[in-house]
Each structure stands twice: as C-alpha cells, then as structure tokens.
Write a protein that holds these residues in place. Sequence first.
Motif, PDB file in Angstrom:
ATOM      1  N   SER C  92     -93.699  -4.400-112.210  1.00 38.76           N
ATOM      2  CA  SER C  92     -93.213  -5.778-112.131  1.00 38.76           C
ATOM      3  C   SER C  92     -93.935  -6.741-113.065  1.00 38.76           C
ATOM      4  CB  SER C  92     -93.347  -6.291-110.691  1.00 38.76           C
ATOM      5  OG  SER C  92     -92.717  -5.406-109.800  1.00 38.76           O
ATOM      6  N   ALA C  93     -94.918  -6.232-113.781  1.00 38.75           N
ATOM      7  CA  ALA C  93     -95.751  -7.132-114.589  1.00 38.75           C
ATOM      8  C   ALA C  93     -94.916  -7.968-115.555  1.00 38.75           C
ATOM      9  CB  ALA C  93     -96.792  -6.310-115.353  1.00 38.75           C
ATOM     10  N   ASP C  94     -94.011  -7.292-116.283  1.00 33.78           N
ATOM     11  CA  ASP C  94     -93.188  -8.000-117.265  1.00 33.78           C
ATOM     12  C   ASP C  94     -92.411  -9.154-116.652  1.00 33.78           C
ATOM     13  OD1 ASP C  94     -94.062  -6.365-119.223  1.00 33.78           O
ATOM     14  OD2 ASP C  94     -92.230  -5.174-119.388  1.00 33.78           O
ATOM     15  N   TYR C  95     -91.970  -8.942-115.432  1.00 36.16           N
ATOM     16  CA  TYR C  95     -91.099  -9.949-114.831  1.00 36.16           C
ATOM     17  C   TYR C  95     -91.832 -11.230-114.478  1.00 36.16           C
ATOM     18  CZ  TYR C  95     -87.471  -6.506-114.898  1.00 36.16           C
ATOM     19  OH  TYR C  95     -86.538  -5.616-115.327  1.00 36.16           O
ATOM     20  N   HIS C  96     -93.111 -11.092-114.148  1.00 36.22           N
ATOM     21  CA  HIS C  96     -93.856 -12.310-113.869  1.00 36.22           C
ATOM     22  C   HIS C  96     -93.972 -13.167-115.126  1.00 36.22           C
ATOM     23  CE1 HIS C  96     -94.919 -10.188-110.151  1.00 36.22           C
ATOM     24  NE2 HIS C  96     -94.997 -11.402-109.659  1.00 36.22           N
ATOM     25  N   PHE C 118     -86.643 -18.856-104.019  1.00 39.37           N
ATOM     26  CA  PHE C 118     -87.269 -17.934-103.062  1.00 39.37           C
ATOM     27  C   PHE C 118     -86.905 -16.473-103.329  1.00 39.37           C
ATOM     28  CE2 PHE C 118     -87.425 -21.915-100.611  1.00 39.37           C
ATOM     29  CZ  PHE C 118     -88.762 -21.901-100.237  1.00 39.37           C
ATOM     30  N   GLY C 119     -85.900 -16.245-104.181  1.00 33.84           N
ATOM     31  CA  GLY C 119     -85.430 -14.882-104.439  1.00 33.84           C
ATOM     32  C   GLY C 119     -86.498 -14.002-105.056  1.00 33.84           C
ATOM     33  N   ASP C 120     -86.395 -12.720-104.820  1.00 31.75           N
ATOM     34  CA  ASP C 120     -87.303 -11.754-105.432  1.00 31.75           C
ATOM     35  C   ASP C 120     -86.785 -11.500-106.854  1.00 31.75           C
ATOM     36  OD1 ASP C 120     -88.786  -9.610-106.287  1.00 31.75           O
ATOM     37  OD2 ASP C 120     -88.451  -8.390-104.502  1.00 31.75           O
ATOM     38  N   PHE C 121     -87.447 -12.116-107.827  1.00 29.41           N
ATOM     39  CA  PHE C 121     -86.957 -12.041-109.209  1.00 29.41           C
ATOM     40  C   PHE C 121     -87.343 -10.743-109.900  1.00 29.41           C
ATOM     41  CE2 PHE C 121     -90.994 -14.257-108.948  1.00 29.41           C
ATOM     42  CZ  PHE C 121     -91.790 -13.496-109.789  1.00 29.41           C
ATOM     43  N   ARG C 122     -88.273  -9.994-109.346  1.00 34.03           N
ATOM     44  CA  ARG C 122     -88.795  -8.804-110.031  1.00 34.03           C
ATOM     45  C   ARG C 122     -87.682  -7.777-110.286  1.00 34.03           C
ATOM     46  NH1 ARG C 122     -92.867  -6.853-105.830  1.00 34.03           N
ATOM     47  NH2 ARG C 122     -90.991  -7.333-104.616  1.00 34.03           N
ATOM     48  N   GLY C 123     -87.456  -7.492-111.531  1.00 37.53           N
ATOM     49  CA  GLY C 123     -86.439  -6.502-111.891  1.00 37.53           C
ATOM     50  C   GLY C 123     -85.027  -6.971-111.574  1.00 37.53           C
ATOM     51  N   GLY C 124     -84.864  -8.282-111.369  1.00 43.27           N
ATOM     52  CA  GLY C 124     -83.532  -8.791-111.036  1.00 43.27           C
ATOM     53  C   GLY C 124     -83.269  -8.786-109.537  1.00 43.27           C
ATOM     54  N   GLY C 125     -84.225  -8.228-108.771  1.00 44.39           N
ATOM     55  CA  GLY C 125     -84.129  -8.277-107.303  1.00 44.39           C
ATOM     56  C   GLY C 125     -82.840  -7.679-106.792  1.00 44.39           C
ATOM     57  N   ARG C 126     -82.071  -8.468-106.070  1.00 39.74           N
ATOM     58  CA  ARG C 126     -80.794  -8.012-105.509  1.00 39.74           C
ATOM     59  C   ARG C 126     -79.726  -7.893-106.591  1.00 39.74           C
ATOM     60  NH1 ARG C 126     -79.458  -5.202-101.684  1.00 39.74           N
ATOM     61  NH2 ARG C 126     -77.521  -6.233-101.193  1.00 39.74           N
ATOM     62  N   PHE C 127     -79.948  -8.483-107.768  1.00 39.83           N
ATOM     63  CA  PHE C 127     -78.924  -8.497-108.815  1.00 39.83           C
ATOM     64  C   PHE C 127     -79.164  -7.395-109.844  1.00 39.83           C
ATOM     65  CE2 PHE C 127     -78.856 -12.594-106.808  1.00 39.83           C
ATOM     66  CZ  PHE C 127     -77.508 -12.877-106.700  1.00 39.83           C
ATOM     67  N   SER C 128     -80.129  -6.527-109.543  1.00 36.81           N
ATOM     68  CA  SER C 128     -80.441  -5.422-110.436  1.00 36.81           C
ATOM     69  C   SER C 128     -79.384  -4.330-110.353  1.00 36.81           C
ATOM     70  CB  SER C 128     -81.791  -4.828-110.020  1.00 36.81           C
ATOM     71  OG  SER C 128     -81.997  -3.584-110.637  1.00 36.81           O
ATOM     72  N   GLY C 129     -79.185  -3.635-111.467  1.00 38.62           N
ATOM     73  CA  GLY C 129     -78.321  -2.462-111.454  1.00 38.62           C
ATOM     74  C   GLY C 129     -78.835  -1.410-110.474  1.00 38.62           C
ATOM     75  N   ARG C 130     -80.115  -1.467-110.185  1.00 39.22           N
ATOM     76  CA  ARG C 130     -80.696  -0.482-109.276  1.00 39.22           C
ATOM     77  C   ARG C 130     -80.071  -0.542-107.876  1.00 39.22           C
ATOM     78  NH1 ARG C 130     -83.795   3.387-108.445  1.00 39.22           N
ATOM     79  NH2 ARG C 130     -85.003   3.544-106.542  1.00 39.22           N
ATOM     80  N   VAL C 131     -79.567  -1.712-107.504  1.00 36.99           N
ATOM     81  CA  VAL C 131     -78.951  -1.859-106.183  1.00 36.99           C
ATOM     82  C   VAL C 131     -77.684  -1.000-106.062  1.00 36.99           C
ATOM     83  CG1 VAL C 131     -77.850  -3.555-104.634  1.00 36.99           C
ATOM     84  CG2 VAL C 131     -80.015  -4.097-105.755  1.00 36.99           C
ATOM     85  N   THR C 132     -77.141  -0.566-107.208  1.00 38.00           N
ATOM     86  CA  THR C 132     -75.948   0.296-107.153  1.00 38.00           C
ATOM     87  C   THR C 132     -76.253   1.653-106.526  1.00 38.00           C
ATOM     88  OG1 THR C 132     -76.345   1.125-109.393  1.00 38.00           O
ATOM     89  CG2 THR C 132     -74.926  -0.807-109.182  1.00 38.00           C
ATOM     90  N   VAL C 133     -77.530   1.991-106.414  1.00 37.77           N
ATOM     91  CA  VAL C 133     -77.911   3.213-105.682  1.00 37.77           C
ATOM     92  C   VAL C 133     -77.294   3.196-104.277  1.00 37.77           C
ATOM     93  CG1 VAL C 133     -79.884   4.311-104.524  1.00 37.77           C
ATOM     94  CG2 VAL C 133     -80.023   3.738-106.965  1.00 37.77           C
ATOM     95  N   ALA C 134     -77.279   2.020-103.664  1.00 33.86           N
ATOM     96  CA  ALA C 134     -76.696   1.900-102.320  1.00 33.86           C
ATOM     97  C   ALA C 134     -75.210   2.239-102.345  1.00 33.86           C
ATOM     98  CB  ALA C 134     -76.918   0.489-101.770  1.00 33.86           C
ATOM     99  N   LEU C 135     -74.506   1.754-103.367  1.00 37.97           N
ATOM    100  CA  LEU C 135     -73.079   2.065-103.494  1.00 37.97           C
ATOM    101  C   LEU C 135     -72.864   3.571-103.652  1.00 37.97           C
ATOM    102  CD1 LEU C 135     -71.505  -0.641-105.843  1.00 37.97           C
ATOM    103  CD2 LEU C 135     -70.824  -0.089-103.516  1.00 37.97           C
ATOM    104  N   VAL C 136     -73.704   4.193-104.463  1.00 37.65           N
ATOM    105  CA  VAL C 136     -73.538   5.627-104.696  1.00 37.65           C
ATOM    106  C   VAL C 136     -73.772   6.418-103.409  1.00 37.65           C
ATOM    107  CG1 VAL C 136     -74.476   7.622-105.942  1.00 37.65           C
ATOM    108  CG2 VAL C 136     -74.046   5.468-107.152  1.00 37.65           C
TER     109      VAL C 136
END
Lengths: 369, 369, 369, 369
Positions: C92-96, C118-136
């Motif tokens: 997460s260093a880059d994101y700070h 208040f959102g978790d901005f690290r890596g885009g938080g909830r808006f990250s492509g990583r959240v698509t893991v849940a869809l898969v």
Amino acid sequence: MAGNSIGKEFIVTSFGESHGKIIGVIIDGCPPGLQLSEADIQTELDNRIPPQPKIVSARIEKDIAKILSGVFNGFTTGAPICVIVENKEADSADYHKIKNLPRPGHADYTALIKYGGFGDFRGGGRFSGRVTVALVMAGAVAKKLLRKHDVDVLAYTSAIGNVKLERQVTYEEIRKNKYENAVRCPDSSCANEMETAIIEARKQGDSLGGIIEVLIMNVPPGVGEPLFDGLDADIAKALFAVPAVKGIEFGAGFKAAILKGSENNDDFRVRKGEISTLTNNAGGVLGGISTGMPIVARIAIKPTPSIAKKQRTVNLVTMENASISVNGRHDPCIIPKAVPVVESAVAIALIDHMLRAGLMQRIVKKEHE
Amino acid sequence: MAGNSIGKEFIVTSFGESHGKIIGVIIDGCPPGLQLSEADIQTELDNRIPPQPKIVSARIEKDIAKILSGVFNGFTTGAPICVIVENKEADSADYHKIKNLPRPGHADYTALIKYGGFGDFRGGGRFSGRVTVALVMAGAVAKKLLRKHDVDVLAYTSAIGNVKLERQVTYEEIRKNKYENAVRCPDSSCANEMETAIIEARKQGDSLGGIIEVLIMNVPPGVGEPLFDGLDADIAKALFAVPAVKGIEFGAGFKAAILKGSENNDDFRVRKGEISTLTNNAGGVLGGISTGMPIVARIAIKPTPSIAKKQRTVNLVTMENASISVNGRHDPCIIPKAVPVVESAVAIALIDHMLRAGLMQRIVKKEHE
Amino acid sequence: MAGNSIGKEFIVTSFGESHGKIIGVIIDGCPPGLQLSEADIQTELDNRIPPQPKIVSARIEKDIAKILSGVFNGFTTGAPICVIVENKEADSADYHKIKNLPRPGHADYTALIKYGGFGDFRGGGRFSGRVTVALVMAGAVAKKLLRKHDVDVLAYTSAIGNVKLERQVTYEEIRKNKYENAVRCPDSSCANEMETAIIEARKQGDSLGGIIEVLIMNVPPGVGEPLFDGLDADIAKALFAVPAVKGIEFGAGFKAAILKGSENNDDFRVRKGEISTLTNNAGGVLGGISTGMPIVARIAIKPTPSIAKKQRTVNLVTMENASISVNGRHDPCIIPKAVPVVESAVAIALIDHMLRAGLMQRIVKKEHE
Amino acid sequence: MAGNSIGKEFIVTSFGESHGKIIGVIIDGCPPGLQLSEADIQTELDNRIPPQPKIVSARIEKDIAKILSGVFNGFTTGAPICVIVENKEADSADYHKIKNLPRPGHADYTALIKYGGFGDFRGGGRFSGRVTVALVMAGAVAKKLLRKHDVDVLAYTSAIGNVKLERQVTYEEIRKNKYENAVRCPDSSCANEMETAIIEARKQGDSLGGIIEVLIMNVPPGVGEPLFDGLDADIAKALFAVPAVKGIEFGAGFKAAILKGSENNDDFRVRKGEISTLTNNAGGVLGGISTGMPIVARIAIKPTPSIAKKQRTVNLVTMENASISVNGRHDPCIIPKAVPVVESAVAIALIDHMLRAGLMQRIVKKEHE
C-alpha cells in the motif's frame, strides 16, 4: 429461498451455522465516518452471556468478534462491514444420534421439509439460537450509530414464567440495573425470584419462557413510512427473526382492545413550545410513524424447546412414533441471552427507518475535527 | 418516502385517498390463468359493510369495483391487475374546520410532520380506514388464488371491548356463521352482546376495540423463508398495515410466556403415514416456516380514535392547547369492517410466500380444460 | 448507501477491499443439493490469472478460496454460502503517496466525493479490479448450477485495441480454445497479435481496452420478466458492475440501427416440431424474454486507466493542478482477466432470472441417487 | 412474474394494455411539495406525437392525462401519484386474425411462452410501444423534480437508418431545436434527410431504426451507488424497458475499446476552485458514480418490427410454416416517438439515484414561500 437479509438502507445479511466454521454478518449501508472497533462489538457479544452458569447452557464459548471489511483507520468507510466469530466448542455427536427425530417445538421438521434433507442439522444449523450472534454484532453497529443521534434502545426482562415485574421501572433504572443480574431484569428482588424459577425448571428437566420489554428514547417524530412500511411493522418483522418470539405488542397493545376510545387516545398538549401526549398508549407510533414519544413494545418469548424431559416425536426414516429426551448443553430459559438480541433486532429496524426518513446524517462527521 | 407496496412475488401497491377521486390497488405477480371478474371482488367489498347501520359509520357508500387492467377474456393475464373504486360520498367540510387540530389517537399529527403540510388531510387522506378498501380488493384476488390450492383464510371477531368469545369455535362454525351477524362473530349469542356493547359506546360518544382471530387451513408445510422472512414475520408486517392494530400473537402467543417447555412444545405423531402435532401451540409456524398445522393468530385492535366526546389537543398554528370533539360519520367500533381487511392482509402475505416457496403453480390451468 | 448486492432469487453480496484483510462474497438463494467444493471455485479463480506474465500485473498472488458457510457434506444446504480469499501481497505504500492525486479514469475522485474521505483508498479499495474476485467466486456457483440445466455461458475476447477477431467463431471453438492462450481469444493467430499489441502498449507506458463477447447456449424460452426486469436489462445491469465496461449490445446491437425491418427481423420457422428463428439479430431476447436461441452480447471495455505515462490531475489538498505517473503493478490490458469476470456477471444475472421464471429446480437432486 | 416496477426511492409501476381500458402509472416516492398539474404531464404526452403524419402511425389518438391520486391543492402530497390515459381508438380486429402467427421481431412468441396463452395479445398487449405512455407520464414528474435542482435531461435523434448527425451539437441547440421538426433531430437539414428516409422506407413496406443520444446537464458529483447499483447500470437497466433498445454506451463507449489509456483517460484540472475534466470520455460516470461532468449516452434502436412486407413465421396452432404481412397502423420508424420515452426512462433512473444519494430535498419547498 433467500430470506437472510433485512433492511432497505441499513441492510443486514446473516450467514453461518451453529456447528459450521463461523457465524457472520454483513452490514451494507452504514454511513461512513462512524468510529468503530472490534471492542465496540465485543462488548455487546459479552453481554449475551449471563454471568450465572446455573441459568444458562454449559456451552459458554467466548466469542471473539473479528472485523473483516468496511472499517479503515478506525472509522467505517461506507463499504460493507463484515464481522465474524469462529465456532470453536461445537460438539455435534449428539445431533447425529437424533438426526431423524425432530425435536418438538424446534424447526428441525420444517427445515427438513424446506431443504430436502440437505440442511446442516447439527445444533439446529441456521435455526439455532447461536445464529443470533450475527444480530448482536449488527446491533452493536446500529446502536453506536443511534447513540450519535442520542437514540437509546433498551430491552429488559419483565417476566420469566410466572414471575412478573409488576411495578413500573424508569429509564434510568433500566439503564443502570439491567446488566447487574443474570436475568437482565432491572429490579433486583424480582431478578432473584426469576433466577430461582429458572433453576427449579432446570432441575425438573424443563424450561421457561417470558416477556421482554423494549423502551426507545429520543426517536424524533416522523420516522416510519406509511401503510406497509410502518415503523411498528418493521420492528415487528425484525423481532420475528429472534427464535422463540410468539407475540408482539406496542404501547397498550392487547390491553387497548378492552379500553374505550376516550381511555386509549393519547391527548396532545403543548409544553414549552413542544408538542407531546399526556399518555402513551400508542407506544410512540401512530399510523406507522413515530410520534416523538418513547417507543414501547412487549415481546412474548416461548420456553426453550430443548428439554431433558421425555417427549413424543416421530422417526422420519421409519415413519414410526418415537420418543426423545434432548440432552446436551441447553438453556433452561433463553430470556437472559435474548435481551441483547431483541435490543439488536429493534435497533436494526429503527436505524434503517431513520436513514429512510432522511433523519440520519449520510456521512458521520469525524469525532475530533 | 414510498412504503405503499408489499410482497416479493405477489406485489400489492395501494393508492388513492379517502376524499380523493378513487381508492385503487395494483397487483403485480398474479399468475396468469386465474378466472377473475369484478363480481369476485365486489363480493368481498360488500362484506366490508355490516348490515347493521347502528354499529357502523353513516358513510355507507356502495363501492363498485372496476378492473382496469390485467384481466382478459375473464382470466388473469400475468400483467398487473389494477382495480379501483370511485369515492362518491366524501364530505370534506368538517375536515377543513379541524385541519389544525390533530385528533388524538389518529395519524394527523405524524402525517403532518412527515409530509410537511402537503398531505391530503381530508378524511385522514392516506391514513384513513377507507384505504383498506385497496387491501380488500387485493385480498379478493389472493383468496381466490389460495382457494385453487384449497387454502382457506378465515378472520372473525373474538372480542369487542369486554365481551369475549370464550368458547372454542370450529372451522365449520366460523365459515358458516361469521357473516350471519353484523359483528362477524361466529357465535350468535356472543354477537348479540357485542352489538349491544357497541350501541352503548356510541350513545356515550365513545368507541370500542377488540380482538380479531385468524384461522388458516391447509397451508402445506414448508411455506416461509428462514430468519428475516418468516411466514409469521411477514403476516405480522402485513397486519400492521391495518390501521388500529396494536398487537399480534401466533398460537399460544403471550400465553406461551407462562408455559413450561414440556407444556408448550407440540409433540409430533404419525397418523396414517402423515406427520402432525398433537397440539398447536406453535400456531402452525416453527422457525418461520409452516408446519402443515392450521395457522392461528390473534390481533389486538384499538378503539376507534374518532369520538364525539371532547378531547384535549393542540392548535398547530397558534401552538396553544385546545379541545376537539370529532363529529361526522365515524364507526363506534371498527372491528366488523376490519374482519375482511385482516383476512385480506393475511391472504396477501400468505400467497406471496406460497409463490416464493414454489408451491403455487406459476400458470393456473384453465378451469374447463 | 448500499449497492453491494444484486439479484432477487440468487442474491449475491460483495464485500472486502483491495488491500484489506479479505475479498468475500455471500450467495443467498442457491438451491440446496448442489454438489460444491472449494475446488470448484478455485478452478474459476485460477482462470482469472493468464499464464503470460508480460501481459498482466506483477501482483500475481495465488488466491485460495475458502467456503465459510452454506455447504455441508459436500452439498449446498440452501443457507447463505460465504466464500472468501485472503489478501496477502498488497503493498500500500504507493497509494499513500498519491492519496491526494486522483488518478484520471479511476473512481478515486468520485469515491472521495461519495464517502467524504473515509473510504479505504489503498489500491482503489472497493473500486479496485481486485473486487471482481467476488464476482468470479459467485459466478463459479452460478455456472455450476446452470450446467445442471445444460446452460453454458461463455465469454471470450474478440478485440484488443485495434486487433479484432474478424471471423465468426463456433461454440465448440470457443469452448475448446479460449483458455489455450493468455488473451482468452479462441483464434490462436489473432491471440498472438493481441499479445503483441499488449506488450507494445506496456512498453509505451500505456494501456489497451477491447471487446468481450458472450455466447449463452441452451437457455429455454420464457426466461426474463416483462418491462423493467427484462433478461437483457438485468444482464446489462450486472455487467456494469465490472469495472471498465462502457457499452453493451445484444444481437445485432448498434448495427441494428442501420438495418431495415425486413433485414433485422428474425423470421420464425418450424423444424422437427420445434420453433426457432432463421437469424438471430435479436441476440436471443425479445421483449426482455429469452427466445430459446443463443443469447449473444458484446461488451466494450475501456483501456486500463492506471498508466506509467505522465497525466494531468489535481492535488485535492492544495487544490492546485498537478501531474501523476501511476507506477506499481498494473495490467496494461484488463481484458484477459475480465473474461471470466464478464462470464460470471452474466451467469449471476441469468441464474437469478431462471429461478424467477420457475425454470430451475428449487431443490437439486443428489447426483448419485 | 412481476417486473413492472422500477426504482428504490422513486418507484414507478406501469400497468395497462395497448387495447385495454387504460394505460396507467403509479409513482411512489415523489417528495411532497412539488407543484404538479395534469397540464405538466400533458405537455410531455403531446411531445410523443410528431406533427408529421407521414412518418408515424395512423393511430394518433390524443391521450389525455388524468391524475387520480397523490396531488392535492396543486402540489404533490408524498402519497402515490396515479396517472392514467384512456385507450379510445384501439382496433383489435386485425390482431384476432394474426393471433396464432407470431410477428418476427416482436415479443408475440416470447409472451405466449411466458403467459401460457392467457396474455392480452391485442396490439401486443403489455409489450406494445403504447405502454411507453406510462414511462412518459412518470418521466414528466421526474423531469419536473430534476429541474427544481437545475438538472436537465435531453434526448434527441442522432441517426435514422443510414442518415447520421455527424457534427457535434450543443446543449443550447438541442434544447431549442429538437422539437422543431418531426424527427426530433436538433439539426434541421439532417432532420429533412431523416424524414425523407422514413417516407421512403414506408413506401417500401419497410421500417428504419436509429440512434438516440442523451445529454444530462448539472448532475452533481457523487450520484450513483458502488458496484451493482451504479448510475450507468441503472440508467442502462431503465433504458432496456424501452422496446427496441438493443445497445447502450456511455461517453466514448465502444470507441473506448480502441483508444489507449493515455487517450481515453480524462485528465483532471482545477478551474476557479472547481474540479472538472478536460475531456469527457467517461460520459460523466466513473465507478458508477457521477463526476459532475455532463452525462452522455447513446442508445441503439432497432427498426420497427411491424412491416407490410411479407415475412416468414409459423402457425402456432398447426405448427406449420406460414407467412405474415403486418398491416394496420404502424410507425415506419419508432425513433421520433421514442425520444421522449428515452428521456423519461433516463430521468426516472436519475431521480431515483439522486434521492438515494440524499441529494434531493425530501420535502420540496412551496414555490412562493
């Protein structure tokens, strides 16, 4: 199938089984900016376990709440909050023995019909009282959010079996005393009698039910939607998610049925420029919408169905009559554990309606800014 | 705001005001192929008006149901069914006089807070008992659909004020007798006492409440979803849409709170290869799911808030204390009119759950094919 | 706020953040009796990661799916299924550093406005492509259930940047070849060109978008609800949950706009007693309801917004213009990873509608009984 | 079945059939205090009918909007608003002739499968373009409410068949010119070509489709929920309720697929203390949430399926191949009528999200106070 979520703005989804890996809850719709820690949730979970081993189940595992998502730097983010506890002490051996013998008064039989035998029957699976842990965890968040708006939801025991709290108790008394004894009754001498009654029932291999009352202070007028989504309607719906609830009444409730209009109507008065009512037979709700007076409800809880006494049942495989004696770690009276659960169910329904009414801030301001 | 729709599969939307042009209802989700005519709905509407003018409001307009959509060639099509009645006899003059004087026990005050003074206050607007006409029209469709599956929902009066139907009545008695008298009580001598009590209350410028009981026969086991969407939870929620409901209990209800587990549990037995319970303290629902036993509920109805007796209120414009005497055409007891409304609310909640459970046919077969 | 659930019968709830503890999903409404293991979900998760490190992000953590609830003895129970993966490699260093510099083309800015910081901005938080893991993970369950009814949902790459798959590919080709190469294109020579284009874009510190096509075989006619809940409408809605989707078309899609009615209409024919159409410009949906022909859709995916090239942005604290170069582990083209995500989103919308249409079994029979 | 409602806060329910008694709509959730008259709705209805009889259907009945509920003293009350128009000119004779011959490109066949033959087939019943009258009536309310917040939703024709509006048009041009011609294109010379193309298609017994573009000004940033309930997702879903929609794209849309990241990303800039982007390839939405830039969408409309040219179909009774030539009053191009419908669908989805985001006033202030 579904059915495991409630709410339109503050959406609570319950998951996990009594003897599975975890019990968990998702809260979607909590405004960002609420200071929230695992300790906040832990406090409420700890309140579920009365400090008197004689009156509760021997399965006293210490549930440790873990927040998996939705909180960042100590504040809610607006994203779904997931909280879980792990199941550690589950002993499923007994349940395999009685798998084909539905326990009277339990959901074993209806669950079997519904899920075609695929359901996790161990410990009652999804129909176990243990699933109320999820309600308590969501309730902890709901109550913290409500307190930011000075709204206080209090549940307490007003009857166990034939022992009734006859006198009127005040808000301050309830607030101060309800966790001072194992039965969560704000009157200590009444609480003693209740404990004795529970211990006696356990000795007989039997169980007791009772009444839980709810008092909610400081709800502003105007909360609740008309017709089908009344505040009372949605509080009632949420309460039926608490196992063992068999009846609900608001204000004068069933007593209103024998009052005359002139006795039951709550007259309006102006006091210091504020409108209130002289009595509160309405229990704080008129036309499904809060009046600004305290919201008052009474909930009937049936006796724990799991009892050591022999009962008649059927063997679902042989389709012959049979008998069952439910041993294992069961509460002779569920009321003490149910108090924080009832409080949570009501808080969840209320916060949802406060958000719907536009009366909650969409973003909670940081506390020290 | 919203709140005027209920159901997930059989979705009922209510619209119209007491003194507006119409009262109407939309039913979305009724399966295609149900034979349905305006006469089917008219019958239920007519049942709303007891044949005894002394015990009801003088506003006895004959409501004529008109189907505007969703029925073609005498059968439902699967499209939304819209049914309306026109308001003809509304006399709004009185309401303009008391516009700023909220009637005690009514939703006048909460509606004002909620809608910022824009609400149609005439006759209580959306909060009038007259809006229950929409429930009865939707209930007519729900009940016809339920009867195709042999499910029968019966509501009847079991208490008015202090007059209580003490003895147990049978399904056949209720079915046969409840519309034989003006108070919708299946016991004729009890009905006479109830009528007398109502007439007496009216003379005093006062009003009475009471208890309505519901009996539902032939619901198959497995109806109702777990946890938050229990059959009992959704029946309760629907019932709170009926104005004046202040309490609901299923089976033994509040009495279960004083029973022991061994007394309250309903033992299972096999009879002729079918599983049933020896008693029915659960009222036909365990874990939110139907057991196959009759569903039994009791509903507390408060006394009509509109009374001729002088009451204290406030003038919302001057913010001074005031008094009010509600004249006009009001029912001294709402129970007789509420019986078909309660029946309808329960039928609507039940059919929705039967469709959710996959236990209703998605397309109803033509009757003579 | 909410917005993290989709579906009416097969309800999928997503939770977890890119750099939080976990990514998780709840599926409520999966019928009981489906054989399901962690391996079933793992297979789909593994398909998310193309086997060609040059074309994807360097953050290749092996995601291990854990089922926390809803499965018992190897079968779904009808209770909510919770599946999670743990986040391990988040840096997460880059994101700070870029916290106050919203990345062009990303949701950083809109998320900030929405959640008040208040959102978790690290890596885009909830808006990250990583959240698509849940869809898969949810898609894995949906697809397994669909296959029990012979329904097959296939997504594949048809264009990356200017490289387009011009020829028609068959169902068998897609099925056989799409996972044979890193870009998930069923034509191997086209796939080579696509890989080259991606590698070239990466060299330039730039990124590419493209087109994903979907082909669904064996959907019975009659799936989809009228008007607002059309099958196409709900597939489109689900697809917009996939980050980077900017357009969707069914059948002839935008080309239909230049065809004449006589060219675009699909004529009906009877073949061996079965009705089908000679062409499929409708893409398998008419009036929001499936025709029984293959469902065909095309989805436009924008180029990955995170690029090394310098871009103009603003400093949200100083409110001055600034520039940003997004380093870190980013995909030069999201398409290869998006293929199983698109497939999952479509499968989730489809199974929900098959359940709504009453065309899925409510309880899946055990496989060896 | 259901599917006839849309929205969570501004809930629109459509009812009525093409050749039934009425077309109607219910709006539940409109805030109280909006000045609203039948004339407001009538204006929008009148815009549905282009003033050029050669390019539209001969069925030009003047639809008269009647408000049945939800408006009192000229203002919305917060109660459900019901608006209807009566069907007067329906001529159903032709439809009985072709009852068993599903029209290619129409929903006749899928409706039959879905509703088991009970559907009202006359004029396409619920699947008729006439049902869009309900959308326009609800859209009239949505647009009036949006204008109170300075939000303006504009739809206009950008292509009919092969005639395309190639140049960029400004907001002012669209606003001023779109209703100056029969095809609702803001460029008059292009409009002339479009009219000619439509008249030519009609002569050939054929039909044309086209493209409708949408431009929304002044949406504040922060509207739209994350993940599944994105503003783009819900606008797309609403648009698929418009018959003949086959594709939707936002901003650069399908063109984004061939752009590089450095070309497609919209760089942020500060101008006079306000943040905006230099380009608008995102079309005003990032991560499902509005950016504050104009929202831009393009919608593909297929050619009218009803054409005089002979087409192949099947006889559903004999299950033999057959042919059909659809005579009667049909539009050779639906685009001109579809423009206000598209505008309405978008407005409905947008206002729902503005209410969800807490950005609309819950109670609209009286205009002259």
